[in-house]
Design an enzyme around this catalytic site. Structure first.
Site, PDB file in Angstrom:
ATOM      1  N   ASP A   1      -7.351  40.790 -13.410  1.00  0.00           N
ATOM      2  CA  ASP A   1      -7.917  39.580 -12.811  1.00  0.00           C
ATOM      3  C   ASP A   1      -8.188  38.481 -13.844  1.00  0.00           C
ATOM      4  OD1 ASP A   1      -9.138  37.797 -11.112  1.00  0.00           O
ATOM      5  OD2 ASP A   1     -10.502  39.250 -10.217  1.00  0.00           O
TER       6      ASP A   1
ATOM      7  N   SER B   1     -18.125  35.694 -12.245  1.00  0.00           N
ATOM      8  CA  SER B   1     -16.687  35.897 -12.323  1.00  0.00           C
ATOM      9  C   SER B   1     -16.133  35.038 -13.436  1.00  0.00           C
ATOM     10  CB  SER B   1     -16.018  35.491 -11.014  1.00  0.00           C
ATOM     11  OG  SER B   1     -16.049  36.563 -10.140  1.00  0.00           O
TER      12      SER B   1
ATOM     13  N   HIS C   1      -8.836  35.330  -9.629  1.00  0.00           N
ATOM     14  CA  HIS C   1      -9.373  34.903  -8.339  1.00  0.00           C
ATOM     15  C   HIS C   1     -10.131  33.579  -8.442  1.00  0.00           C
ATOM     16  CE1 HIS C   1     -13.230  37.166  -9.300  1.00  0.00           C
ATOM     17  NE2 HIS C   1     -13.750  36.177  -8.593  1.00  0.00           N
TER      18      HIS C   1
HETATM   19  N1  ARG Z   1     -15.344  40.714  -5.582  1.00  0.00           N
HETATM   20  C1  ARG Z   1     -14.970  39.767  -6.599  1.00  0.00           C
HETATM   21  C2  ARG Z   1     -15.855  38.523  -6.492  1.00  0.00           C
HETATM   22  O1  ARG Z   1     -16.790  38.504  -5.754  1.00  0.00           O
HETATM   23  C3  ARG Z   1     -13.521  39.433  -6.511  1.00  0.00           C
HETATM   24  C4  ARG Z   1     -13.124  38.628  -5.340  1.00  0.00           C
HETATM   25  C5  ARG Z   1     -11.674  38.290  -5.230  1.00  0.00           C
HETATM   26  N2  ARG Z   1     -10.834  39.361  -4.751  1.00  0.00           N
HETATM   27  C6  ARG Z   1     -10.540  39.654  -3.437  1.00  0.00           C
HETATM   28  N3  ARG Z   1      -9.795  40.670  -3.159  1.00  0.00           N
HETATM   29  N4  ARG Z   1     -11.002  38.955  -2.422  1.00  0.00           N
HETATM   30  O2  ARG Z   1     -15.513  37.428  -6.805  1.00  0.00           O
HETATM   31  N1  GLU Z   2     -16.377  38.449  -8.126  1.00  0.00           N
HETATM   32  C1  GLU Z   2     -17.635  37.789  -8.305  1.00  0.00           C
HETATM   33  C2  GLU Z   2     -17.550  36.277  -8.528  1.00  0.00           C
HETATM   34  O1  GLU Z   2     -16.742  35.606  -7.997  1.00  0.00           O
HETATM   35  C3  GLU Z   2     -18.312  38.426  -9.413  1.00  0.00           C
HETATM   36  C4  GLU Z   2     -18.703  39.724  -8.955  1.00  0.00           C
HETATM   37  C5  GLU Z   2     -20.110  39.750  -8.560  1.00  0.00           C
HETATM   38  O2  GLU Z   2     -20.500  39.214  -7.517  1.00  0.00           O
HETATM   39  O3  GLU Z   2     -20.804  40.342  -9.379  1.00  0.00           O
HETATM   40  O4  GLU Z   2     -18.352  35.692  -9.171  1.00  0.00           O
END
Ligand code: ARG
Ligand code: GLU
Length: 716
Positions: free
Chosen positions: A222, A651, A86
């Site tokens: 990921d 991330s 991502h």
């Molecule tokens: N929750 C994770 C973060 O904050 C992954 C985000 C990407 N994935 C998604 N389905 N939008 O970055």
């Molecule tokens: N998916 C998040 C990011 O883009 C990391 C997850 C979180 O927020 O801990 O950094």
């Protein structure tokens, strides 16, 4: 006097451990002083110098800021880097078209020549950090107001960064910690040629999509791979075919040993922002106002996007990255709010404030220094509330309309023209903006978003904040907003890229006039003027007053609890957080295990869920159990949970085991724990990582790109 304050502060800000809790995002240069014994008692086998050193290569030299908001780490002596799928998503998308759909099919460079150049993508290594608190604070005269203070901090900070970068190619920044109780200098080396090496198909890299995002059990692969290129002397250089793979000072060996409950883990990266010290009023504002508002606005936007994305592959590709971004914060805000409510966060903060008040009232000196704080929080947050809601409406409603975002880019130039003069160069910049914008734009989506947003804004914006142009559009019957929107989009030159570009290129047309009289321009311009007069200055003023309050409050809290542990809020500077491999109990009667495997991918593939599509090739490997050397207990480990205190920005961060080897790549937190940016709960807060062995299995068996493994150091 000042000196005295400094040294007492230094003592109370970082208490010796012994009571170190499970939370914390620690500054790497200070772990030798404050954390290393605790880390070692929890199983870590290395020294503080191994983690961060300015005298010899250390783990920090294997870690980068990837792009603008992620972390990445080096995994080979030839500049190979791993981060999240991502995090590479925008880049993968930019190389994708319906013919070369790397989002859907994945991308693997089989030779160095095939690695893809990404204009604008950079990575930054931290060269070193320094505590410059004394230098900054000693320049501030006693009794200086916030404005004077800010400007002195700016001037001194500038001088410090100039000195740090005058005879080298580095960049530097001075960052406040604890609301300006301390300041640290960060010096970075930025590399400009970063190429895409590999990315799994989205059905692996984004498996589970938004259905599983922020949740466990999780089966997302990921990860994506990039390579840093440098000039022949191993220095940063703009993209050139002559550049060569960068030789890092340090890269991470990869452990194939896997993880077990209780194992020590450390996450090393760039958490973006937290508010651990937020007052009860601030938390209440998040729970009662901001999150509900922002969630409902994004709900509306997502519905529109998703409906169109399902109807067309072209639209799906164009909006993939945008939609993911919108959905991500939306879902986090929901989890965050639930978590804060479940934790009774507001009441806990109120209790803390009550204790604080009692402590303050024990001594007249304290009353003098801290007595005003709690009332001031009350007053400021009450005044701030409508302004903060207004700011949300700007970001989440008004500028949710994409065309208005384009117009705002134009505004930067147009608002400053002294009637009718823009240079041809400026026009050509506007043409570039337009082309860029239209690459990923689908008008029918935007018309519908305009419809819902303007209809809501015209209802909820207070009259004083409502642009006349919006007032004039307002139909008698709110059902008619769609017709109004269609009218606006057929009328506005911004909504027709061909017409817009040819007008911008035509020096005989009265370009500025046309632009400035355009309905979209008038909307955005009026909106911005109102906000610049009535919202932003007051908001800035209150925020700066709050900064002072928090600086004092945090100092007071530390005096009140000299044995508690304090770490500075995340601010996208390099941090170490450590914990262990463990599952959790999400709710009554449920236990979540620490690991998920390929079996779960097969299970999910049988459910009829859009986000659970699995590439046939992966299913085939599963059916035939063709796992090769990657098989563990009859399956493939895919992801794991640990109790590391992470945040957005982490991330792509490496998850490192007791030996200092890479065991996973962090990519998410669990939903029940997303309130950790405001309040950490050791029972519920878990970070989610891809098991590095799944990434290697995908590279080797799925993508047949095993040549990439040859440059890594794999520890069996
Ligand atoms: N929750 C994770 C973060 O904050 C992954 C985000 C990407 N994935 C998604 N389905 N939008 O970055
Ligand atoms: N998916 C998040 C990011 O883009 C990391 C997850 C979180 O927020 O801990 O950094």
């Amino acid at each position: 006097m000042k000196r005295f304050i400094l040294s007492t502060l230094a003592i109370i800000l970082f208490v010796p451990f012994g009571v170190i809790a499970d939370q914390g995002m620690w500054l790497p240069m200070l772990i030798g002083k404050y954390n290393i014994e605790d880390m070692q008692s929890k199983g870590f086998k290395l020294t503080a110098e191994d983690v961060y050193s300015i005298n010899q290569p250390s783990i920090k030299d294997a870690i980068v800021i990837f792009g603008r908001g992620c972390t990445g780490e080096l995994i080979s002596p030839e500049g190979l880097l791993i981060t999240n799928h991502h995090c590479g998503y925008g880049v993968i998308q930019s190389h994708s078209s319906v013919e070369h759909d790397y989002l859907t099919h994945g991308f693997w460079a089989m030779t160095r020549q095939e690695e893809l150049h990404n204009p604008g993508l950079t990575v930054r290594f931290l060269v070193r950090m320094d505590d410059v608190t004394e230098r900054v604070l000693s320049a501030i005269p006693d009794g200086a107001g916030e404005q004077v203070r800010d400007s002195i901090v700016g001037v001194v900070g500038h001088k410090i960064t100039e000195e740090a970068t005058s005879d080298n190619h580095y960049t530097a920044r001075v960052m406040p910690m604890f609301y300006g109780n301390q300041y640290f200098l960060f010096i970075y080396e930025e590399f400009l040629d970063v190429r895409l090496v590999g990315a799994p198909p989205s059905d692996i890299g984004k498996f589970g999509g938004d259905t599983d995002n922020w949740m466990w059990p999780r089966h997302t692969g990921d990860f994506s791979l990039f390579r840093i290129y440098a000039d022949k002397d191993n220095n940063p250089a703009a993209y050139s075919p002559d550049n060569v793979p960068y030789t890092p000072k340090r890269f991470l060996p990869i452990s194939l040993k896997g993880v077990n409950p209780g194992d020590f883990t450390m996450v090393y990266g760039y958490p973006g922002s937290t508010q651990q010290y937020a007052s009860s009023q601030a938390v209440a504002h998040v729970v009662d106002d901001l999150n509900p508002l922002n969630i409902s606005l994004r709900d509306a936007r997502l519905k529109v996007m998703e409906q169109h994305m399902r109807q067309s592959d072209t639209v799906r590709i164009k909006y993939a990255s945008k939609q993911a971004g919108v959905a991500n914060a939306w879902k986090k805000w929901i989890g965050e709010r639930n978590g804060l409510i479940r934790l009774d966060a507001i009441e806990k903060k109120q209790q803390l404030e009550k204790n604080f008040e009692e402590w303050v009232n024990e001594s007249p000196i304290r009353v003098e220094e801290y007595g005003h704080l709690l009332n001031s929080f009350d007053e400021l947050y009450a005044t701030r509330k409508p302004l903060s809601i207004a700011a949300s409406l700007s970001r989440e409603a008004f500028y949710a309309v994409e065309l208005l975002q384009l117009v705002r880019q134009f505004g930067g130039l147009l608002n400053n023209v002294d009637n009718s003069k823009l240079s041809e160069e400026q026009y050509s910049r506007l043409i570039d903006y337009t082309r860029d914008f239209y690459k990923n734009y689908h008008k029918p989506i935007d018309v519908e978003i305009f419809t819902t947003m303007m209809s809501q804004l015209s209802d909820i914006l207070p009259p004083a904040l409502t642009p006349l142009a919006l007032e004039e559009l307002k139909p008698e019957n709110s059902d008619d907003w769609y017709a109004i929107a269609l009218g606006v989009y057929s009328q506005s030159v911004f909504a027709d890229s061909t017409a817009l570009i040819s007008m911008l290129a035509d020096s005989t047309s009265s370009r500025i006039n046309v632009l400035q009289n355009d309905i979209m321009y008038r909307l955005s311009n009026q909106f911005d003027s109102i906000y610049s007069a009535s919202v932003y200055p007051s908001l800035r003023d209150i925020n700066s007053k709050l900064d002072l309050l928090y600086r004092t409050y945090v100092k007071g809290l530390m005096q009140m609890n000299p044995n508690a542990v304090y770490y500075p809020d995340a601010n996208f500077t390099l941090r170490v957080t450590y914990g262990k491999i463990e599952g959790y109990f999400p709710s009554d009667g449920k236990e979540y295990m620490h690991q998920a495997t390929l079996d779960g991918i097969a299970e999910k593939s049988r459910l009829d869920v859009y986000d659970y599509t699995v590439p046939q090739r992966l299913l085939d490997l599963y059916e035939t159990k063709d796992y090769g050397k990657w098989e563990v207990n009859g399956t493939i480990p895919v992801t794991f949970l640990a109790s590391n205190h992470t945040s957005g920005g982490n991330s792509g961060s490496p998850v490192i085991n007791a030996e200092g080897h890479l065991v996973g790549v962090n990519f998410d937190r669990v939903w029940e724990g997303t309130m950790s940016d405001i309040m950490f709960d050791p029972d519920m807060c878990r970070n989610i990582s891809i098991d590095i062995r799944y990434a290697l299995f995908i590279i080797d068996k799925y993508a047949s790109a095993g040549h990439l493994l040859e440059e890594m150091t794999l520890i069996e």
